[in-house]
Design an enzyme around this catalytic site. Structure first.
Site, PDB file in Angstrom:
ATOM      1  CE1 TYR A   1      -5.944  23.447  28.744  1.00 54.67           C
ATOM      2  CE2 TYR A   1      -5.721  25.324  27.296  1.00 54.67           C
ATOM      3  CZ  TYR A   1      -5.932  23.976  27.479  1.00 54.67           C
ATOM      4  OH  TYR A   1      -6.141  23.170  26.394  1.00 54.67           O
TER       5      TYR A   1
ATOM      6  NE  ARG B   1     -25.003  17.745  26.208  1.00 58.06           N
ATOM      7  CZ  ARG B   1     -25.621  17.311  25.102  1.00 58.06           C
ATOM      8  NH1 ARG B   1     -26.589  18.022  24.560  1.00 58.06           N
ATOM      9  NH2 ARG B   1     -25.262  16.187  24.548  1.00 58.06           N
TER      10      ARG B   1
ATOM     11  CB  THR C   1     -24.505  12.944  31.501  1.00 62.82           C
ATOM     12  OG1 THR C   1     -25.794  12.346  31.594  1.00 62.82           O
ATOM     13  CG2 THR C   1     -23.632  12.117  30.582  1.00 62.82           C
TER      14      THR C   1
ATOM     15  CD  GLU D   1      -3.255  20.350  30.860  1.00 61.50           C
ATOM     16  OE1 GLU D   1      -2.091  20.088  31.218  1.00 61.50           O
ATOM     17  OE2 GLU D   1      -3.597  20.420  29.673  1.00 61.50           O
TER      18      GLU D   1
ATOM     19  CE  LYS E   1     -28.227  11.553  28.770  1.00 61.21           C
ATOM     20  NZ  LYS E   1     -26.804  11.292  29.021  1.00 61.21           N
TER      21      LYS E   1
ATOM     22  CG  ASP F   1     -24.064   5.382  32.701  1.00 62.08           C
ATOM     23  OD1 ASP F   1     -24.672   6.421  33.028  1.00 62.08           O
ATOM     24  OD2 ASP F   1     -23.546   5.220  31.578  1.00 62.08           O
TER      25      ASP F   1
HETATM   26  N1  DSN Z   1     -27.206  10.028  23.723  1.00 65.68           N
HETATM   27  C1  DSN Z   1     -27.697   9.949  25.074  1.00 65.68           C
HETATM   28  C2  DSN Z   1     -29.164   9.701  25.113  1.00 65.68           C
HETATM   29  O1  DSN Z   1     -29.864  10.297  24.304  1.00 65.68           O
HETATM   30  O2  DSN Z   1     -29.651   8.959  25.945  1.00 65.68           O
HETATM   31  C3  DSN Z   1     -26.948   8.938  25.859  1.00 65.68           C
HETATM   32  O3  DSN Z   1     -25.604   9.095  25.630  1.00 65.68           O
END
Ligand code: DSN
Length: 416
Positions: A51, A232, A223, A53, A226, A197
């Site tokens: 933990y 993640r 994110t 924080e 990807k 984004d």
């Molecule tokens: N769910 C993601 C996607 O597949 O693009 C975006 O949040």
């Protein structure tokens, strides 16, 4: 995973089945990838026990001698890679990261202006069913009916009419490049902040095959799982003037303790993304998408905007007389995994739309190239033509698996 096998054979077996599935199928979900073994090892490490924080050097728990160094490495690598003043690597994923940004920079009732979800945007860009479209006011721009690209005259007109506090660029199903400069000019005209984004294209930006938002955006969110090929998670990056507000909004504003195993894996992924090999990878992701798009066009598929400049392709299946859901199910049965998707101005409903979304990040991570993209287009054409015919789809699946087994999946070693 011997201990897992003993303790919980059900979960063990399902993970093994998923490994087999990820090896034997062509994974075309545009937001998915294969992470490296190193990223997997960090994700599965004992850091999940901790933990922490707070932020490095100012935590609410003792015992941070290692974790502080890990988070600092992740932050420093993010700042260097994306050329930004400040990075927060704690958001649990993209949606909470966007909510944290609005919480930091907007007042309740301010207006968020983003690309409409059915036109390729994201729920958290102010779409009405999301908290971002109910707690805040929302104005949504669309893509042009004919060209399917962003029309800056219309974006400008909407911004002047609605006077948003923040304009969001980026989306989940937009196959063209984002012109951050034009968006920043419009944002300045109306006194709005600009949020980029870049969740879908972060790896392409780092790889030099997509425009860079850093000179134009006030805040950048991505994110990490990807095109960036990390675990993640998510990161928020910004100019120094917004750093304190962003950090406070993430913790204690929205979240509790950061997921330290994820932070470590993000640091590893950022190190990998800084290598020359990653630039080659990013370039190949885009060239594979272009080859796949060209082959699909040659086979009579209709593509939103006529093709792609990035890692994803949006197919309108109307010309093939198959609806998106049926097409996606047929492809899955044939060993090709993608998702059904709305297309701009779709006459059908979101749960049964007209299109398919495809992406090349995962297949490129396996080393597939032009020849395989041509082969995948052929498999897809056959599968769509045989939608509903399970016997034919199984035959295609066998050929798909045979092709896939020639390309090792990063991070996965099959035992049998
Ligand atoms: N769910 C993601 C996607 O597949 O693009 C975006 O949040």
């Amino acid at each position: 995973m011997d201990e897992l096998k003993r303790t919980d054979p059900d979960i063990y077996q399902l993970i093994k089945d998923e490994e087999r599935y990820e090896v034997d199928s062509v994974r075309l979900i545009a937001s998915e990838n294969y992470v490296s073994k190193a990223v997997l090892e960090a994700t599965g490490s004992i850091l999940t026990n901790k933990y922490s924080e707070g932020y490095p050097g100012r935590r609410y728990y003792e015992g941070q001698r290692n974790v502080d160094q890990i988070e600092t490495l992740a932050v420093d690598r993010a700042k260097a890679l994306f050329k930004v003043d400040h990075a927060n690597v704690q958001p649990y994923s993209g949606s909470p990261a966007n909510v944290a940004i609005y919480f930091a920079l907007l007042k309740p009732g301010d207006t968020i202006m983003g690309l409409a979800l059915p036109h390729g945007g994201h729920l958290t860009h102010g779409w009405p069913v999301s908290i971002t479209g109910t707690f805040w006011k929302s104005a949504q721009y669309e893509v042009d009916r004919e060209s399917h690209v962003v029309d800056f005259d219309k974006v400008r007109a909407l911004a002047h009419k609605e006077r948003p506090k923040i304009i969001v660029t980026g989306g989940t199903a937009y196959p063209r490049l984002w012109d951050f400069k034009s968006f920043s000019e419009i944002a300045k005209e109306v006194g709005a902040l600009l949020l980029a984004d870049i969740s879908h294209v972060a790896g392409l930006i780092v790889g030099g095959v997509h425009p860079d938002p850093a000179p134009y955006a006030d805040v950048i969110m991505t994110t990490t799982h990807k095109t960036l090929r990390g675990p993640r998670g998510a990161m928020i990056m910004c100019r120094n003037e917004y750093a304190e507000a962003i950090d406070k909004a993430v913790f204690p504003g929205l979240q509790g303790g950061p997921h330290n195993h994820t932070t470590a894996a993000i640091a590893v992924a950022l190190k990998e993304a800084a290598t020359p090999e990653f630039k080659v990878y990013a370039k190949k992701v885009v060239s594979n998408a272009k080859t796949l798009a060209d082959e699909l066009l040659a086979r009579g598929f209709s593509l939103v905007s006529g093709g792609t400049d990035n890692h994803l392709i949006l197919v309108d299946l109307t010309s093939k007389k198959v609806i998106g859901k049926k097409g996606a199910k047929a492809l899955d049965a044939a060993g090709i995994v993608c998702n059904y998707n709305t297309v701009p101005h779709d006459p059908r409903k979101p749960f049964s739309p007209s299109g398919l979304r495809l992406g090349t990040p995962a297949v490129t991570s396996r080393g597939m190239g032009d020849a395989e993209m041509r082969q995948i287009a052929k498999f897809m054409d056959e599968a769509i033509a045989h939608a509903g015919d399970e016997t034919e789809l199984q035959k295609i699946a066998a050929a798909v698996t045979e092709m896939c087994r020639k390309f090792p999946a990063p991070g996965i070693t099959l035992i049998s």
